[in-house]
Structure formats: structure tokens, C-alpha cells
Design a protein around this motif. Structure first.
Motif, PDB file in Angstrom:
ATOM      1  N   ALA A 197       1.219  -1.439  -0.008  1.00 48.45           N
ATOM      2  CA  ALA A 197      -0.151   0.090  -0.244  1.00 48.45           C
ATOM      3  C   ALA A 197       0.884   1.307   0.129  1.00 48.45           C
ATOM      4  CB  ALA A 197      -0.960   0.002   1.223  1.00 48.45           C
ATOM      5  N   ARG A 198       1.769   0.951   0.763  1.00 45.44           N
ATOM      6  CA  ARG A 198       3.029   2.384   0.512  1.00 45.44           C
ATOM      7  C   ARG A 198       3.286   2.542  -0.240  1.00 45.44           C
ATOM      8  NH1 ARG A 198       3.287   3.905   6.657  1.00 45.44           N
ATOM      9  NH2 ARG A 198       1.829   2.745   7.553  1.00 45.44           N
ATOM     10  N   THR A 199       3.491   1.848  -1.133  1.00 39.84           N
ATOM     11  CA  THR A 199       4.948   2.322  -2.167  1.00 39.84           C
ATOM     12  C   THR A 199       3.416   2.285  -3.518  1.00 39.84           C
ATOM     13  OG1 THR A 199       4.803  -0.296  -2.745  1.00 39.84           O
ATOM     14  CG2 THR A 199       6.492   0.588  -2.272  1.00 39.84           C
ATOM     15  N   LEU A 200       2.154   1.702  -3.244  1.00 37.49           N
ATOM     16  CA  LEU A 200       1.301   1.659  -4.189  1.00 37.49           C
ATOM     17  C   LEU A 200       0.402   2.993  -4.653  1.00 37.49           C
ATOM     18  CD1 LEU A 200       0.675  -1.692  -5.554  1.00 37.49           C
ATOM     19  CD2 LEU A 200       1.697  -0.569  -6.220  1.00 37.49           C
ATOM     20  N   LEU A 201      -1.042   3.246  -3.080  1.00 34.76           N
ATOM     21  CA  LEU A 201      -1.700   4.568  -3.525  1.00 34.76           C
ATOM     22  C   LEU A 201      -0.727   5.492  -3.356  1.00 34.76           C
ATOM     23  CD1 LEU A 201      -4.304   5.239  -3.446  1.00 34.76           C
ATOM     24  CD2 LEU A 201      -4.805   4.812  -1.251  1.00 34.76           C
ATOM     25  N   LEU A 202      -0.928   5.899  -1.851  1.00 32.73           N
ATOM     26  CA  LEU A 202       0.333   7.236  -1.818  1.00 32.73           C
ATOM     27  C   LEU A 202       1.815   6.730  -2.145  1.00 32.73           C
ATOM     28  CD1 LEU A 202      -2.051   8.191   1.126  1.00 32.73           C
ATOM     29  CD2 LEU A 202      -2.011   8.631  -1.690  1.00 32.73           C
ATOM     30  N   ALA A 203       1.964   6.087  -2.835  1.00 34.14           N
ATOM     31  CA  ALA A 203       3.400   5.944  -3.953  1.00 34.14           C
ATOM     32  C   ALA A 203       2.532   7.464  -4.595  1.00 34.14           C
ATOM     33  CB  ALA A 203       2.954   4.765  -4.964  1.00 34.14           C
TER      34      ALA A 203
ATOM     35  N   ARG B 187      -4.807  18.545   5.061  1.00 30.75           N
ATOM     36  CA  ARG B 187      -4.772  19.821   3.978  1.00 30.75           C
ATOM     37  C   ARG B 187      -4.995  19.535   2.957  1.00 30.75           C
ATOM     38  NH1 ARG B 187      -0.363  23.200   6.821  1.00 30.75           N
ATOM     39  NH2 ARG B 187      -1.321  24.404   5.750  1.00 30.75           N
ATOM     40  N   ASN B 188      -6.466  18.558   2.297  1.00 32.86           N
ATOM     41  CA  ASN B 188      -6.714  18.159   1.202  1.00 32.86           C
ATOM     42  C   ASN B 188      -6.708  19.824  -0.126  1.00 32.86           C
ATOM     43  OD1 ASN B 188      -7.562  16.001   3.026  1.00 32.86           O
ATOM     44  ND2 ASN B 188      -5.766  14.994   1.630  1.00 32.86           N
ATOM     45  N   ASP B 189      -8.045  20.288   0.573  1.00 35.50           N
ATOM     46  CA  ASP B 189      -8.289  21.595  -0.309  1.00 35.50           C
ATOM     47  C   ASP B 189      -6.295  22.232  -0.803  1.00 35.50           C
ATOM     48  OD1 ASP B 189     -11.065  20.701   0.310  1.00 35.50           O
ATOM     49  OD2 ASP B 189     -11.565  21.613   0.987  1.00 35.50           O
ATOM     50  N   GLU B 190      -6.197  22.314   0.542  1.00 31.61           N
ATOM     51  CA  GLU B 190      -4.643  23.352   0.529  1.00 31.61           C
ATOM     52  C   GLU B 190      -3.950  22.530  -1.123  1.00 31.61           C
ATOM     53  OE1 GLU B 190      -3.246  25.635   3.770  1.00 31.61           O
ATOM     54  OE2 GLU B 190      -4.402  23.965   4.842  1.00 31.61           O
ATOM     55  N   ALA B 191      -3.699  21.243  -0.872  1.00 30.54           N
ATOM     56  CA  ALA B 191      -3.370  20.490  -1.536  1.00 30.54           C
ATOM     57  C   ALA B 191      -4.144  20.571  -2.972  1.00 30.54           C
ATOM     58  CB  ALA B 191      -3.286  19.075  -1.318  1.00 30.54           C
ATOM     59  N   ARG B 192      -4.243  20.547  -2.890  1.00 34.17           N
ATOM     60  CA  ARG B 192      -5.765  20.458  -4.454  1.00 34.17           C
ATOM     61  C   ARG B 192      -5.724  22.293  -5.012  1.00 34.17           C
ATOM     62  NH1 ARG B 192     -11.041  16.963  -2.225  1.00 34.17           N
ATOM     63  NH2 ARG B 192      -9.286  14.878  -1.346  1.00 34.17           N
TER      64      ARG B 192
ATOM     65  N   TYR C  11      -8.395  12.934  -3.891  1.00 31.25           N
ATOM     66  CA  TYR C  11      -9.270  12.888  -4.210  1.00 31.25           C
ATOM     67  C   TYR C  11      -9.254  10.936  -4.072  1.00 31.25           C
ATOM     68  CZ  TYR C  11     -11.269  16.881  -6.266  1.00 31.25           C
ATOM     69  OH  TYR C  11     -10.796  18.140  -6.171  1.00 31.25           O
ATOM     70  N   ALA C  12      -8.697  10.110  -3.707  1.00 35.60           N
ATOM     71  CA  ALA C  12      -9.117   8.962  -3.038  1.00 35.60           C
ATOM     72  C   ALA C  12      -8.882   8.771  -1.211  1.00 35.60           C
ATOM     73  CB  ALA C  12      -7.946   7.981  -3.660  1.00 35.60           C
ATOM     74  N   MET C  13      -8.035   9.677  -1.566  1.00 34.08           N
ATOM     75  CA  MET C  13      -7.702   9.682   0.121  1.00 34.08           C
ATOM     76  C   MET C  13      -8.566  10.266   1.596  1.00 34.08           C
ATOM     77  SD  MET C  13      -3.906  11.095   0.810  1.00 34.08           S
ATOM     78  CE  MET C  13      -3.728  11.295   2.159  1.00 34.08           C
ATOM     79  N   THR C  14      -9.623  10.592   0.129  1.00 34.00           N
ATOM     80  CA  THR C  14     -10.721  11.132   0.844  1.00 34.00           C
ATOM     81  C   THR C  14     -12.185  10.816   0.398  1.00 34.00           C
ATOM     82  OG1 THR C  14     -10.949  13.461  -1.252  1.00 34.00           O
ATOM     83  CG2 THR C  14      -9.981  13.951   1.456  1.00 34.00           C
ATOM     84  N   ASN C  15     -11.205   9.441   0.385  1.00 29.14           N
ATOM     85  CA  ASN C  15     -12.768   7.893  -0.321  1.00 29.14           C
ATOM     86  C   ASN C  15     -13.437   9.087  -1.855  1.00 29.14           C
ATOM     87  OD1 ASN C  15     -12.910   5.901   0.144  1.00 29.14           O
ATOM     88  ND2 ASN C  15     -14.876   5.809   1.874  1.00 29.14           N
ATOM     89  N   GLU C  16     -12.925   9.415  -1.944  1.00 29.78           N
ATOM     90  CA  GLU C  16     -14.057  10.103  -3.538  1.00 29.78           C
ATOM     91  C   GLU C  16     -13.643   8.937  -4.920  1.00 29.78           C
ATOM     92  OE1 GLU C  16     -14.308  14.645  -2.827  1.00 29.78           O
ATOM     93  OE2 GLU C  16     -13.624  14.622  -1.998  1.00 29.78           O
ATOM     94  N   LEU C  17     -13.454   8.110  -4.909  1.00 23.02           N
ATOM     95  CA  LEU C  17     -13.358   7.209  -5.803  1.00 23.02           C
ATOM     96  C   LEU C  17     -13.218   7.115  -7.475  1.00 23.02           C
ATOM     97  CD1 LEU C  17     -13.092   3.945  -3.396  1.00 23.02           C
ATOM     98  CD2 LEU C  17     -11.392   5.443  -4.092  1.00 23.02           C
ATOM     99  N   PRO C  18     -14.408   7.728  -7.061  1.00 24.94           N
ATOM    100  CA  PRO C  18     -15.061   8.075  -8.795  1.00 24.94           C
ATOM    101  C   PRO C  18     -13.877   9.198  -9.941  1.00 24.94           C
ATOM    102  CG  PRO C  18     -17.014   7.307  -7.863  1.00 24.94           C
ATOM    103  CD  PRO C  18     -16.225   7.285  -6.685  1.00 24.94           C
ATOM    104  N   ARG C  19     -14.397  10.107  -8.931  1.00 27.39           N
ATOM    105  CA  ARG C  19     -13.321  11.607  -8.325  1.00 27.39           C
ATOM    106  C   ARG C  19     -12.227  10.689  -9.004  1.00 27.39           C
ATOM    107  NH1 ARG C  19     -14.533  17.099  -7.125  1.00 27.39           N
ATOM    108  NH2 ARG C  19     -13.481  18.636  -8.515  1.00 27.39           N
ATOM    109  N   ALA C  20     -11.907  10.118  -8.404  1.00 31.35           N
ATOM    110  CA  ALA C  20     -10.149   9.949  -8.481  1.00 31.35           C
ATOM    111  C   ALA C  20      -9.614   9.010  -9.136  1.00 31.35           C
ATOM    112  CB  ALA C  20      -9.631   8.876  -7.169  1.00 31.35           C
TER     113      ALA C  20
END
Length: 253
Positions: A8-14, A145-150, A174-183
Motif C-alpha cells: 500500500a505504501r508503495t502503490l496508493l500513496l506512492a 490539508r487536502n483542499d490546500e493541496a488541490r 481524492y482517493a485519500m478522501t474516499n472520493e473514488l470515482p473522482r479519483a
């Protein structure tokens, strides 16, 4: 075979600390653009050995220091990766490429506030470097701080349109905030852009799998990985789906 949570640590939030902090954090032709994380293990180990020797001979060589740090991060040694750049930072305190590389290493090591300080020192308000914005966004994402990042990713995209790394980080945010279709939407865009690499596609596979589309997920993984690693990754995806707090379990980097 890798432990599922290590995967997981090398894939998703890779994307955010591995991708965002490696492949996507280099301008066209800029230093440190080698995708060490995407190399076969034997090749990556050989490269790391060669870079270690070159670094020992001259730790103030900025090109070698940046490449050595990137290889260390890909090998899962973020603390050593940050330490490797400290000499170069003293020699080149205002060098953007060195500072961005150091920021990536600090973020990968969980030293978020220090990373932000380093990056802010080289981000010019009138002419910001998009790599620095990208890494700062990745750091903010890991701080929640996802909104700032975006907003930073959007700013980076106006400077460097069509770069896969920016779209990848936006998708992973967006995956981090569970908004998968948008991700998924952003990651699908990313795989068709300049700079897309195997981790970009593996991040897409993971987000597809987390929506329950296992056959499609497996197909994407199979195009990138050997069979045993495909099975390990699929097991990880299924394990994540049983966890109510799955996004808390996956930390960037």
C-alpha cells in the motif's frame, strides 16, 4: 513477496510520496527524473550500489546527491535519503532542484513541517516552480490539508499542463478522501499523459479495485507486474475493502 500493507505504501500513496515525490517531481529534463521505484529489483539494487559509491566520493555533487536520495527513497530508506541531501543543501541552499529533492525526502520521512519550510524558501510568489508546488501539495495531502493541496495542484497544472504527475497527485488526493470515482477520473487522465509510469497505472488499478471491479483491477496490474506480485496486490485490495478506516491505514510514502 511484499507484505500487503507494505505494498500500500508503495502503490496508493506512492503517488503522493512515491510518485508525487519521485517521478512527478521533476521538470522536463530536470535532475532526478529516473524512475527508481519502477525498476526491477536487481537493477534498482545495482543502481543504488553505484550511486552510493559516487556519493561517497563527492557528497557535494548535486546531481549525484539528488539521484542517490531518489534511489534511497525508492528502496524504502527515507531517513537516509534526507540525510544524503543535507550536505548538498548546505552547499546549494537556494538551488530549486536540491530543495525539491530534500523536501521530497523529508516528506517521505514524515518530517512534514520541515519539508514545508524548505519548499517555501524556494517557491517564488511571482514565478513558482511547479515541482516545488507539487511536492508541497503532496506534503499537505499527507497532513490532511487536502483542499490546500488541490489548489496547489491546480496552480501547478497551469504552469505545466499535461503532466501526468500533477493529475496523478490530484487523483490520489481524492482517493485519500474516499472520493473514488473522482479519483479514478483523474488517474485515467494521468495514464495518457506525458510522464505516466508503472506506478501511475498501479495507482489506477488500486482505485479501480477499491470500487469492487476486481477483474479490471487485475488486468491493469497484470500488464505491469509479475504474477506473484499481482496476486499479492489483489489480496491487499480485498483486505482494504474489509477495513472501515482503510484510508487511515494507508499513509503516503
Amino acid at each position: 513477496m511484499s507484505h500487503p500493507y507494505r505494498i500500500a505504501r508503495t502503490l496508493l500513496l506512492a503517488g503522493v510520496a512515491a510518485i508525487a515525490l519521485s517521478a512527478c517531481a521533476s521538470n522536463r529534463g530536470q535532475l532526478g527524473s529516473t524512475d527508481y521505484a519502477g525498476m526491477p529489483a536487481a537493477q534498482a539494487q545495482s543502481n543504488l550500489g553505484q550511486l552510493t559509491e559516487r556519493y561517497r566520493r563527492n557528497p557535494k555533487d548535486r546531481v549525484v546527491a539528488i539521484q542517490y536520495s531518489a534511489a534511497l527513497r525508492a528502496a524504502g530508506q527515507p531517513t537516509q535519503a534526507a540525510a544524503a541531501l543535507e550536505t548538498a543543501m548546505m552547499a546549494y541552499p537556494k538551488d530549486i532542484a536540491v530543495s525539491v529533492a530534500y523536501g521530497k525526502a523529508l516528506t517521505a520521512a514524515g518530517r512534514f513541517d520541515q519539508s514545508l519550510t524548505v519548499l517555501d524558501n524556494v517557491i517564488r510568489p511571482d514565478a513558482p516552480d511547479w515541482n516545488a508546488l507539487l511536492v508541497k501539495g503532496a506534503t499537505l495531502d499527507q497532513m490532511g490539508r487536502n483542499d490546500e493541496a488541490r489548489r496547489l495542484y491546480a496552480q501547478a497544472a497551469t504552469i505545466a499542463p499535461g503532466e501526468a504527475s500533477i493529475e496523478t497527485n490530484l487523483g490520489l488526493s481524492y482517493a485519500m478522501t474516499n472520493e473514488l470515482p473522482r479519483a479514478e477520473q483523474h488517474l485515467r487522465r494521468a495514464v495518457g499523459m506525458q510522464g505516466a509510469n508503472t506506478q501511475t497505472r498501479q495507482n489506477l488499478a488500486l482505485v479501480v479495485g477499491l470500487q469492487g471491479r476486481f477483474d479490471e483491477c487485475r488486468q491493469i496490474y497484470a500488464a505491469e507486474l509479475p504474477p506473484e506480485q499481482v496476486e499479492s496486490n489483489m489480496a491487499y485490495v480485498r483486505a482494504l475493502l474489509t477495513q472501515k478506516n482503510r484510508w487511515d491505514l494507508i499513509e503516503q510514502g
